[in-house]
Design an enzyme around this catalytic site. Structure first.
Site, mmCIF file in Angstrom:
data_model
loop_
_atom_site.group_PDB
_atom_site.id
_atom_site.type_symbol
_atom_site.label_atom_id
_atom_site.label_comp_id
_atom_site.label_asym_id
_atom_site.label_seq_id
_atom_site.Cartn_x
_atom_site.Cartn_y
_atom_site.Cartn_z
ATOM 1 N N GLY A 55 -52.415 -16.605 25.472
ATOM 2 C CA GLY A 55 -51.507 -15.479 25.304
ATOM 3 C C GLY A 55 -51.255 -14.669 26.562
ATOM 4 N N HIS B 27 -55.748 -9.874 35.093
ATOM 5 C CA HIS B 27 -56.094 -8.544 34.573
ATOM 6 C C HIS B 27 -57.194 -8.678 33.534
ATOM 7 C CE1 HIS B 27 -52.636 -10.234 32.444
ATOM 8 N NE2 HIS B 27 -53.113 -9.687 31.340
ATOM 9 N N LEU B 28 -58.119 -7.751 33.624
ATOM 10 C CA LEU B 28 -59.245 -7.706 32.694
ATOM 11 C C LEU B 28 -58.949 -6.628 31.658
ATOM 12 C CD1 LEU B 28 -62.206 -8.706 32.186
ATOM 13 C CD2 LEU B 28 -62.935 -6.749 33.567
ATOM 14 N N HIS B 29 -58.869 -7.045 30.382
ATOM 15 C CA HIS B 29 -58.663 -6.072 29.308
ATOM 16 C C HIS B 29 -59.999 -5.418 28.954
ATOM 17 C CE1 HIS B 29 -54.610 -7.493 27.781
ATOM 18 N NE2 HIS B 29 -54.986 -8.598 28.401
ATOM 19 N N ILE C 147 -49.847 -0.426 28.078
ATOM 20 C CA ILE C 147 -48.648 0.205 27.530
ATOM 21 C C ILE C 147 -48.521 -0.044 26.018
ATOM 22 C CG2 ILE C 147 -46.958 -1.668 27.793
ATOM 23 C CD1 ILE C 147 -45.139 0.400 29.213
HETATM 24 P P1 AMP Z 1 -51.822 -10.522 28.676
HETATM 25 O O1 AMP Z 1 -51.128 -10.828 27.374
HETATM 26 O O2 AMP Z 1 -53.287 -10.835 28.664
HETATM 27 O O3 AMP Z 1 -51.100 -11.130 29.856
HETATM 28 O O4 AMP Z 1 -51.753 -8.945 28.828
HETATM 29 C C1 AMP Z 1 -50.695 -8.268 29.436
HETATM 30 C C2 AMP Z 1 -50.862 -6.845 29.021
HETATM 31 O O5 AMP Z 1 -50.093 -6.042 29.875
HETATM 32 C C3 AMP Z 1 -50.394 -6.553 27.587
HETATM 33 O O6 AMP Z 1 -51.471 -6.026 26.832
HETATM 34 C C4 AMP Z 1 -49.251 -5.547 27.783
HETATM 35 O O7 AMP Z 1 -49.210 -4.581 26.773
HETATM 36 C C5 AMP Z 1 -49.589 -4.961 29.139
HETATM 37 N N1 AMP Z 1 -48.468 -4.415 29.883
HETATM 38 C C6 AMP Z 1 -47.259 -4.990 30.102
HETATM 39 N N2 AMP Z 1 -46.486 -4.198 30.860
HETATM 40 C C7 AMP Z 1 -47.231 -3.087 31.134
HETATM 41 C C8 AMP Z 1 -46.978 -1.886 31.864
HETATM 42 N N3 AMP Z 1 -45.806 -1.662 32.490
HETATM 43 N N4 AMP Z 1 -47.961 -0.963 31.918
HETATM 44 C C9 AMP Z 1 -49.137 -1.168 31.283
HETATM 45 N N5 AMP Z 1 -49.429 -2.277 30.590
HETATM 46 C C10 AMP Z 1 -48.496 -3.224 30.504
#
Ligand code: AMP
Ligand code: ZN
Length: 114
Positions: free
Chosen positions: A93, A100-102, A31
């Site tokens: 962070g 979740h895998l970025h 997002i």
């Molecule tokens: P992390 O900081 O590694 O926990 O990554 C969490 C990620 O989730 C961040 O990059 C956010 O931008 C993303 N995120 C949070 N809420 C949503 C959502 N509703 N849909 C898609 N991505 C999200």
């Protein structure tokens, strides 16, 4: 887990722009993208962090990587390159406590990361 944001995306209670879906995992666009290509690949099953991962999760976690690599190929960024990263707990962070895998790509990424 009903209070987990990403479990709610898995169940469809919260919308997401899905780019991948199969029996074990889903992929959707971040997002708040940090690169022209920024998707997240998550297991359908709730695993909070890599600290909770067990040897039984090997196939599931490997599947996230293979699914992300397939999507990178489909997006045409395999040859130029991309980054797969998983943040664990606060020093890295992590903000959402469902593994979740970025997948980041589509621009030159710097190293070391911030
Ligand atoms: P992390 O900081 O590694 O926990 O990554 C969490 C990620 O989730 C961040 O990059 C956010 O931008 C993303 N995120 C949070 N809420 C949503 C959502 N509703 N849909 C898609 N991505 C999200
Ligand atoms: Zn969850």
């Amino acid at each position: 887990m009903s209070d987990c944001l990403f479990c709610r995306i898995v169940s469809g209670q919260i919308p997401a722009k899905k780019v991948h879906e199969d029996a074990l995992c889903i992929g959707f666009l971040d997002i708040n993208p940090q690169a022209p290509q920024h998707a997240l690949f998550i297991p359908r099953r709730h695993v909070a962090t890599m600290n909770e991962a067990t040897p039984e999760d090997r196939e599931l976690l490997g599947h996230l990587m293979v699914s992300a690599a397939k999507y990178a190929r489909e997006q045409g960024i395999s040859d130029t390159g991309y980054r797969l990263v998983m943040n664990t707990n606060s020093a890295a962070g992590q903000t959402v406590f469902h593994v979740h895998l970025h997948l980041l790509g589509g621009r030159q990424l710097t190293w070391p990361p911030g």
